[in-house]
Design a protein around this motif. Structure first.
Motif, PDB file in Angstrom:
ATOM      1  N   ILE A   4     -51.737  32.837  12.128  1.00  0.00           N
ATOM      2  CA  ILE A   4     -50.403  33.660  11.801  1.00  0.00           C
ATOM      3  C   ILE A   4     -50.637  35.475  11.432  1.00  0.00           C
ATOM      4  CG2 ILE A   4     -48.536  33.516  11.090  1.00  0.00           C
ATOM      5  CD1 ILE A   4     -48.450  31.004  10.418  1.00  0.00           C
ATOM      6  N   THR A   5     -50.482  35.690  12.454  1.00  0.00           N
ATOM      7  CA  THR A   5     -50.225  37.313  11.887  1.00  0.00           C
ATOM      8  C   THR A   5     -49.117  37.805  12.128  1.00  0.00           C
ATOM      9  OG1 THR A   5     -52.079  37.724  13.025  1.00  0.00           O
ATOM     10  CG2 THR A   5     -50.687  39.260  13.108  1.00  0.00           C
ATOM     11  N   ALA A   6     -48.826  38.697  10.827  1.00  0.00           N
ATOM     12  CA  ALA A   6     -47.283  39.349  10.046  1.00  0.00           C
ATOM     13  C   ALA A   6     -47.180  41.367  10.630  1.00  0.00           C
ATOM     14  CB  ALA A   6     -46.591  38.687   8.887  1.00  0.00           C
ATOM     15  N   HIS A   7     -46.112  41.101  10.512  1.00  0.00           N
ATOM     16  CA  HIS A   7     -46.409  43.211  10.676  1.00  0.00           C
ATOM     17  C   HIS A   7     -46.262  43.560   9.262  1.00  0.00           C
ATOM     18  CE1 HIS A   7     -46.435  44.590  13.893  1.00  0.00           C
ATOM     19  NE2 HIS A   7     -46.932  42.686  14.525  1.00  0.00           N
ATOM     20  N   VAL A   8     -47.098  44.350   8.783  1.00  0.00           N
ATOM     21  CA  VAL A   8     -46.189  45.049   7.719  1.00  0.00           C
ATOM     22  C   VAL A   8     -45.313  45.401   7.400  1.00  0.00           C
ATOM     23  CG1 VAL A   8     -46.966  47.180   6.067  1.00  0.00           C
ATOM     24  CG2 VAL A   8     -49.043  45.504   7.116  1.00  0.00           C
ATOM     25  N   GLU A   9     -44.373  46.012   8.224  1.00  0.00           N
ATOM     26  CA  GLU A   9     -43.333  46.804   8.364  1.00  0.00           C
ATOM     27  C   GLU A   9     -42.055  45.738   8.408  1.00  0.00           C
ATOM     28  OE1 GLU A   9     -46.575  48.710  10.858  1.00  0.00           O
ATOM     29  OE2 GLU A   9     -45.239  47.036  10.825  1.00  0.00           O
ATOM     30  N   ALA A  10     -42.156  44.437   8.173  1.00  0.00           N
ATOM     31  CA  ALA A  10     -41.824  43.280   8.644  1.00  0.00           C
ATOM     32  C   ALA A  10     -40.414  42.961   7.356  1.00  0.00           C
ATOM     33  CB  ALA A  10     -42.139  42.020   9.209  1.00  0.00           C
ATOM     34  N   GLY A  11     -40.812  43.471   6.185  1.00  0.00           N
ATOM     35  CA  GLY A  11     -40.538  42.579   4.953  1.00  0.00           C
ATOM     36  C   GLY A  11     -41.202  43.186   4.604  1.00  0.00           C
ATOM     37  N   PRO A  12     -40.705  43.882   2.477  1.00  0.00           N
ATOM     38  CA  PRO A  12     -41.189  44.191   1.193  1.00  0.00           C
ATOM     39  C   PRO A  12     -42.164  44.458   1.119  1.00  0.00           C
ATOM     40  CG  PRO A  12     -39.578  43.295   0.873  1.00  0.00           C
ATOM     41  CD  PRO A  12     -39.292  43.251   2.392  1.00  0.00           C
ATOM     42  N   HIS A  13     -43.010  42.742   1.191  1.00  0.00           N
ATOM     43  CA  HIS A  13     -43.493  41.675   0.262  1.00  0.00           C
ATOM     44  C   HIS A  13     -44.775  41.405   1.613  1.00  0.00           C
ATOM     45  CE1 HIS A  13     -41.169  42.406  -2.764  1.00  0.00           C
ATOM     46  NE2 HIS A  13     -40.100  41.744  -2.423  1.00  0.00           N
ATOM     47  N   ILE A  14     -46.016  41.921   1.809  1.00  0.00           N
ATOM     48  CA  ILE A  14     -46.816  41.674   2.581  1.00  0.00           C
ATOM     49  C   ILE A  14     -48.488  40.920   1.808  1.00  0.00           C
ATOM     50  CG2 ILE A  14     -48.486  43.616   2.505  1.00  0.00           C
ATOM     51  CD1 ILE A  14     -47.454  41.545   5.462  1.00  0.00           C
ATOM     52  N   HIS A  15     -48.090  41.174   0.677  1.00  0.00           N
ATOM     53  CA  HIS A  15     -48.839  40.003  -0.163  1.00  0.00           C
ATOM     54  C   HIS A  15     -48.180  38.925  -0.325  1.00  0.00           C
ATOM     55  CE1 HIS A  15     -51.067  38.891  -3.789  1.00  0.00           C
ATOM     56  NE2 HIS A  15     -51.834  39.769  -3.014  1.00  0.00           N
ATOM     57  N   ARG A  16     -46.813  38.868  -0.309  1.00  0.00           N
ATOM     58  CA  ARG A  16     -46.834  37.187  -0.778  1.00  0.00           C
ATOM     59  C   ARG A  16     -45.934  36.622   0.583  1.00  0.00           C
ATOM     60  NH1 ARG A  16     -41.058  37.695  -4.223  1.00  0.00           N
ATOM     61  NH2 ARG A  16     -40.208  38.123  -1.968  1.00  0.00           N
ATOM     62  N   THR A  17     -45.912  38.042   1.889  1.00  0.00           N
ATOM     63  CA  THR A  17     -46.700  36.616   2.928  1.00  0.00           C
ATOM     64  C   THR A  17     -47.510  36.393   3.649  1.00  0.00           C
ATOM     65  OG1 THR A  17     -44.356  38.497   3.826  1.00  0.00           O
ATOM     66  CG2 THR A  17     -46.148  37.359   5.662  1.00  0.00           C
ATOM     67  N   LEU A  18     -48.004  37.391   2.745  1.00  0.00           N
ATOM     68  CA  LEU A  18     -49.885  36.988   3.143  1.00  0.00           C
ATOM     69  C   LEU A  18     -50.418  35.209   2.502  1.00  0.00           C
ATOM     70  CD1 LEU A  18     -51.793  39.737   3.838  1.00  0.00           C
ATOM     71  CD2 LEU A  18     -51.171  38.741   5.510  1.00  0.00           C
ATOM     72  N   GLN A  19     -50.069  35.290   1.465  1.00  0.00           N
ATOM     73  CA  GLN A  19     -50.471  34.265  -0.200  1.00  0.00           C
ATOM     74  C   GLN A  19     -49.155  33.140   1.163  1.00  0.00           C
ATOM     75  OE1 GLN A  19     -48.718  35.756  -3.378  1.00  0.00           O
ATOM     76  NE2 GLN A  19     -50.240  35.742  -4.229  1.00  0.00           N
ATOM     77  N   ALA A  20     -48.080  33.107   1.879  1.00  0.00           N
ATOM     78  CA  ALA A  20     -47.153  32.335   1.859  1.00  0.00           C
ATOM     79  C   ALA A  20     -48.305  31.900   3.899  1.00  0.00           C
ATOM     80  CB  ALA A  20     -45.910  32.526   2.270  1.00  0.00           C
ATOM     81  N   ILE A  21     -48.523  32.885   4.413  1.00  0.00           N
ATOM     82  CA  ILE A  21     -49.382  31.542   5.538  1.00  0.00           C
ATOM     83  C   ILE A  21     -50.573  31.300   5.002  1.00  0.00           C
ATOM     84  CG2 ILE A  21     -50.956  32.462   7.467  1.00  0.00           C
ATOM     85  CD1 ILE A  21     -48.876  35.015   7.259  1.00  0.00           C
ATOM     86  N   ARG A  22     -51.233  31.631   3.886  1.00  0.00           N
ATOM     87  CA  ARG A  22     -52.431  30.780   3.180  1.00  0.00           C
ATOM     88  C   ARG A  22     -51.743  29.765   2.563  1.00  0.00           C
ATOM     89  NH1 ARG A  22     -57.579  33.554   1.403  1.00  0.00           N
ATOM     90  NH2 ARG A  22     -58.001  34.987   3.833  1.00  0.00           N
ATOM     91  N   ALA A  23     -51.115  29.678   1.883  1.00  0.00           N
ATOM     92  CA  ALA A  23     -50.543  28.599   1.411  1.00  0.00           C
ATOM     93  C   ALA A  23     -50.074  27.393   2.553  1.00  0.00           C
ATOM     94  CB  ALA A  23     -49.180  28.649   0.681  1.00  0.00           C
ATOM     95  N   THR A  24     -50.147  27.458   3.633  1.00  0.00           N
ATOM     96  CA  THR A  24     -49.959  26.502   4.361  1.00  0.00           C
ATOM     97  C   THR A  24     -51.704  26.376   5.691  1.00  0.00           C
ATOM     98  OG1 THR A  24     -49.713  27.745   7.065  1.00  0.00           O
ATOM     99  CG2 THR A  24     -48.258  27.514   5.914  1.00  0.00           C
ATOM    100  N   GLY A  25     -52.077  26.377   4.908  1.00  0.00           N
ATOM    101  CA  GLY A  25     -53.705  26.159   5.376  1.00  0.00           C
ATOM    102  C   GLY A  25     -54.087  27.061   6.565  1.00  0.00           C
ATOM    103  N   LYS A  26     -53.336  27.956   6.901  1.00  0.00           N
ATOM    104  CA  LYS A  26     -53.497  28.427   7.911  1.00  0.00           C
ATOM    105  C   LYS A  26     -54.655  30.347   7.876  1.00  0.00           C
ATOM    106  CE  LYS A  26     -51.404  25.411  10.632  1.00  0.00           C
ATOM    107  NZ  LYS A  26     -52.413  24.370  11.827  1.00  0.00           N
ATOM    108  N   LYS A  27     -55.169  30.544   9.111  1.00  0.00           N
ATOM    109  CA  LYS A  27     -55.833  31.835   8.857  1.00  0.00           C
ATOM    110  C   LYS A  27     -54.889  32.603   8.166  1.00  0.00           C
ATOM    111  CE  LYS A  27     -60.330  31.208  10.228  1.00  0.00           C
ATOM    112  NZ  LYS A  27     -61.003  31.168   8.205  1.00  0.00           N
TER     113      LYS A  27
END
Length: 228
Positions: free
Chosen positions: A91-114
């Motif tokens: 799952i890829t998210a955009h840097v520009e889509a929100g203020p917390h890209i670090h947290r977004t990437l953590q949330a993706i990883r927490a689902t077990g996905k790349k």
């Protein structure tokens, strides 16, 4: 999936026949696609509206390779779990889509996905410098996201900078937008290894005549490999 930097072609099903996605996905895979790229758009972050989680779940049944789901949506965090459950491999998210890209990437990883992080043409490589250890992929947009079939924007300087920043980390560089046999060598030489191609893969073919898909995939791959 073991990490390697060989050239991977990821057809974007945004350019497929919307009435026949299952057979279109199987056709491009049979013709040599490495990944299947799914462009999710919300009509808000980008000016177009595409696939919700139920559609992605339906595509999943037909994908035997690797399903790369690119979320061009804002806010993104509330939807991560739904796309993970729908069967995305990455799952890829955009840097520009929100203020917390670090947290977004953590949330993706927490689902077990790349986890992937995408950069629009106007966003510098430095925007992902402090999240590279959380990312499996950096997607460089070489068009302004929202529509297929757009003209390629040269981002080779940004790609080279990212390649240097990534170093020996197992992080892919993906290119999305305007990839064809002419532009593929430019991005491959700069350091990209995953090439998303929509119209350049699907042009000239159909589910009942899929050989052109294979010819198009091979042409892009050979052009990219020749630049390495």
């Amino acid at each position: 999936m073991t990490f390697d930097r060989s050239i991977k072609i990821a057809p974007s099903i945004l350019s497929a026949d919307f009435a026949d996605f299952g057979r279109e996905i199987r056709a491009v895979e049979d013709q040599g696609a490495d990944w299947v790229h799914v462009d999710v758009m919300d009509g808000h972050f980008v000016p177009n509206l595409t696939f919700g989680p139920p559609a992605v779940k339906a595509f999943r049944k037909h994908v035997n390779t690797f399903m790369d789901v690119h979320l061009m949506i804002a806010p993104v965090d509330p939807f991560i779990e739904a796309y993970a459950e729908a069967g995305a491999d990455l799952i890829t998210a955009h840097v520009e889509a929100g203020p917390h890209i670090h947290r977004t990437l953590q949330a993706i990883r927490a689902t077990g996905k790349k986890a992937g992080v995408a950069l629009n043409p106007g966003t510098p490589a430095e925007a992902v410098e402090h999240v590279l250890d959380l990312a499996d992929l950096v997607c460089v947009m070489t068009v302004n996201p929202g529509f297929g079939g757009q003209k390629f924007i040269d981002m080779t300087g940004k790609i080279r900078k990212l390649r240097q920043m990534i170093g020996d980390r197992p992080v892919h560089i993906e290119i999305d937008g305007g990839v064809d046999p002419v532009t593929a060598p430019l991005v491959a030489a700069a350091g990209a290894d995953v090439l998303v191609a929509g119209s350049a893969v699907f042009k000239g073919g159909s589910v009942s005549n899929a050989e052109p898909y294979g010819e198009n995939i091979r042409a892009i791959r050979q052009a990219a490999q020749a630049a390495l």
